[in-house]
Design a protein around this motif. Structure first.
Motif: not given
Length: 143
Positions: A11-13, A43-48, A52-55
């Motif tokens: 997960x990324x926060x 298959x998602x790049x981390x920053x992408x 996406x999650x933030x948006x």
């Protein structure tokens, strides 16, 4: 060699800082406040994935800086978890909530850490952000 490697969901926060230095915290339910973000696609790049999650969760456009904190653990069901928290900035403060959250607040970093966030990983990430900002200010004074 590691005897038993961690197989984990990632997960990324995001610690999102507004122009006035406030941080965004999101209310998930009556008692839980968290940082925006979520799980990466396979298959998602981390920053992408983080953008996406933030948006999806906030409607905000952000600039993503370097990761500020990472942590690995096993949850109550014994499943592996790995989290990366990034420092981010935005020029916007008008949040559009998704169905995942019921409220949001822009608060000082100390208020976010001490009064809203209950997840120790998020609190530690804010401590690291504050330490990095303090070091940057000390360097600027010495220049």
């Amino acid at each position: 060699m590691t005897e038993q490697p961690l197989i984990a969901e990632v997960s990324q926060k995001a610690i999102i800082e507004s122009p006035d230095g406030s941080l965004l915290v999101m209310q998930m339910d009556e008692t839980t406040w968290e940082l925006p973000g979520g799980r990466m696609g396979a298959y998602e790049e981390p920053v992408v994935g983080l953008k996406r999650e933030i948006r999806e969760e906030t409607g905000l456009s952000v600039t993503i800086d370097e990761p500020i904190h990472t942590a690995a653990w096993r949850n109550d069901q014994g499943r592996g978890r790995y989290s990366v928290v990034y420092a981010c900035e935005t020029e916007e403060t008008e949040v559009t909530l998704s169905e995942e959250h019921c409220d949001y607040e822009w608060v000082s970093p100390e208020t976010a850490r001490d009064e809203f966030l209950t997840v120790s990983i998020h609190q530690a990430a804010i401590d690291r952000l504050l330490a990095a900002e303090s070091a940057d200010q000390a360097t600027a004074r010495n220049d």
